[in-house]
Scaffold this active site. Sequence first.
Site, short mmCIF file in Angstrom:
data_model
loop_
_atom_site.label_atom_id
_atom_site.label_comp_id
_atom_site.label_asym_id
_atom_site.label_seq_id
_atom_site.Cartn_x
_atom_site.Cartn_y
_atom_site.Cartn_z
N LYS A 1 0.84 -1.20 0.00
CA LYS A 1 0.00 0.00 0.00
C LYS A 1 0.87 1.24 0.00
O LYS A 1 1.77 1.38 0.83
CB LYS A 1 -0.93 0.02 1.22
CG LYS A 1 -1.88 1.23 1.23
CD LYS A 1 -2.84 1.18 2.41
CE LYS A 1 -2.24 1.73 3.68
NZ LYS A 1 -2.07 3.22 3.64
N ASP B 1 -3.45 4.42 -1.97
CA ASP B 1 -4.43 4.89 -0.99
C ASP B 1 -4.35 6.41 -0.85
O ASP B 1 -3.67 6.93 0.03
CB ASP B 1 -4.14 4.20 0.35
CG ASP B 1 -5.18 4.53 1.41
OD1 ASP B 1 -6.30 4.94 1.04
OD2 ASP B 1 -4.87 4.37 2.61
N LYS C 1 -7.38 8.40 -0.98
CA LYS C 1 -8.62 8.86 -0.35
C LYS C 1 -9.17 10.14 -0.99
O LYS C 1 -9.37 11.15 -0.32
CB LYS C 1 -8.40 9.07 1.15
CG LYS C 1 -7.95 7.83 1.92
CD LYS C 1 -7.78 8.15 3.40
CE LYS C 1 -7.40 6.93 4.21
NZ LYS C 1 -6.03 6.44 3.93
N TYR D 1 -11.31 13.14 -2.32
CA TYR D 1 -12.51 13.78 -1.77
C TYR D 1 -12.52 15.22 -2.29
O TYR D 1 -11.81 16.07 -1.77
CB TYR D 1 -12.45 13.74 -0.25
CG TYR D 1 -13.71 14.14 0.50
CD1 TYR D 1 -14.84 14.61 -0.15
CD2 TYR D 1 -13.75 14.05 1.89
CE1 TYR D 1 -15.98 14.97 0.55
CE2 TYR D 1 -14.89 14.41 2.60
CZ TYR D 1 -16.00 14.87 1.93
OH TYR D 1 -17.13 15.22 2.62
N ASN E 1 -16.08 16.64 -10.73
CA ASN E 1 -15.25 16.79 -11.92
C ASN E 1 -13.78 16.62 -11.61
O ASN E 1 -13.03 15.97 -12.37
CB ASN E 1 -15.50 18.17 -12.55
CG ASN E 1 -14.78 18.32 -13.87
OD1 ASN E 1 -15.04 17.60 -14.83
ND2 ASN E 1 -13.86 19.27 -13.93
N THR F 1 -10.58 4.11 10.87
CA THR F 1 -10.45 3.22 12.03
C THR F 1 -9.85 3.95 13.24
O THR F 1 -9.82 3.39 14.33
CB THR F 1 -9.61 1.98 11.70
OG1 THR F 1 -8.38 2.39 11.11
CG2 THR F 1 -10.35 1.06 10.74
N ARG G 1 -3.56 -5.78 14.08
CA ARG G 1 -2.49 -5.85 15.07
C ARG G 1 -2.40 -7.26 15.63
O ARG G 1 -3.40 -7.77 16.16
CB ARG G 1 -2.74 -4.86 16.22
CG ARG G 1 -2.72 -3.40 15.81
CD ARG G 1 -1.31 -2.93 15.52
NE ARG G 1 -1.25 -1.52 15.21
CZ ARG G 1 -1.30 -1.01 13.98
NH1 ARG G 1 -1.45 -1.82 12.94
NH2 ARG G 1 -1.21 0.29 13.78
#
EC number: 4.1.1.23
Length: 239
Positions: free
Chosen positions: A33, A60, A62, A64, A68, A124, A186
Site C-alpha cells: 500500500k 491509498d 482517499k 474527496y 469533476n 479506524t 495488530r
Amino acid sequence: MTNPVIIALDFPNWQKTDQFLQQFPKDEALFVKIGMELFYQEGPQLIKTLKARDYRIFLDLKLYDIPNTVQSAMTVIGQLGVDYTTIHAAGGQTMLQAGAAGLKAGAKQANVKPAKLLAITQLTSTNEAQMQQEQLVSVSLPESVAHYAQLAQQSDCDGVICSAQEITTIKSKTATDFLCVTPGIRPATSQNNDQKRAVTPLEAAQMHSNGIVVGRPITQASDPYQAYQAIKSEWESFK
C-alpha cells in the site's frame, strides 16, 4: 492472492522504502500500500518501479473533492495500472460515480485492468463519541459505516475500507462479493497505536475480511520478513 495481506509502506521516501523491501526475497509476490506521504514525495514513478518488481499495488489517496476534479484525478490513477485505490464515501453519490467512471476511463486509455475502487467509510482511528460530537452524526458508528457502504455499492464502487467488526453488517446490507478490506490489524502481541478498532489477523479472517492492511507490526519489526510470514500464516489459517 485472492484475499491478500497488504503491507502499508508508510515511509517518507524511496530510499527508506527500498531499504525495507530489500529484506524480502526478490521472488516474494508482495501486495503493498502506497499512502499520501510516499506518493506525494516520489510521484507516479514510484508505481512504475514497484510494478517492475511484479508487486501488486494499493494506491491509498482517499480522494474527496468536487465530482469533476475527482473524475479527472481518477483517470490519471486509472492509467497507472494499480490494483486498488480509495475514495471518500462522504463525498456523495455523484462524486463516487464520477470517480468510478474516471478510473475505468483511465484504465481503458492505458489498456490496463481497472483498479478496484474502495470507499472510505469511517476511519479506524475514529470512535463513536468522536463521530457524533465532531461530525454531528446522530446514528451509531456501525449504522454510519453501513450507510456509507450501501451508498458506495450503489455508486459503482467495488468495496469499502472498514473495521473487521463491521464486515458482517456491511455484507448483509450490500452483497457477499462486495469487498471489505480491513486496516487496523495488530497481532495479539502488538500495541494498537492510533487504531481504535484493531483486530488480529485471525479475527479478521474469521469475520470474512477480503484483505488486511498491516503497517507497523511488519515495517517496524526487527525481522520484517519473519513478521510478515507470521501474520500471513495466521491470516491464512482460517479456511
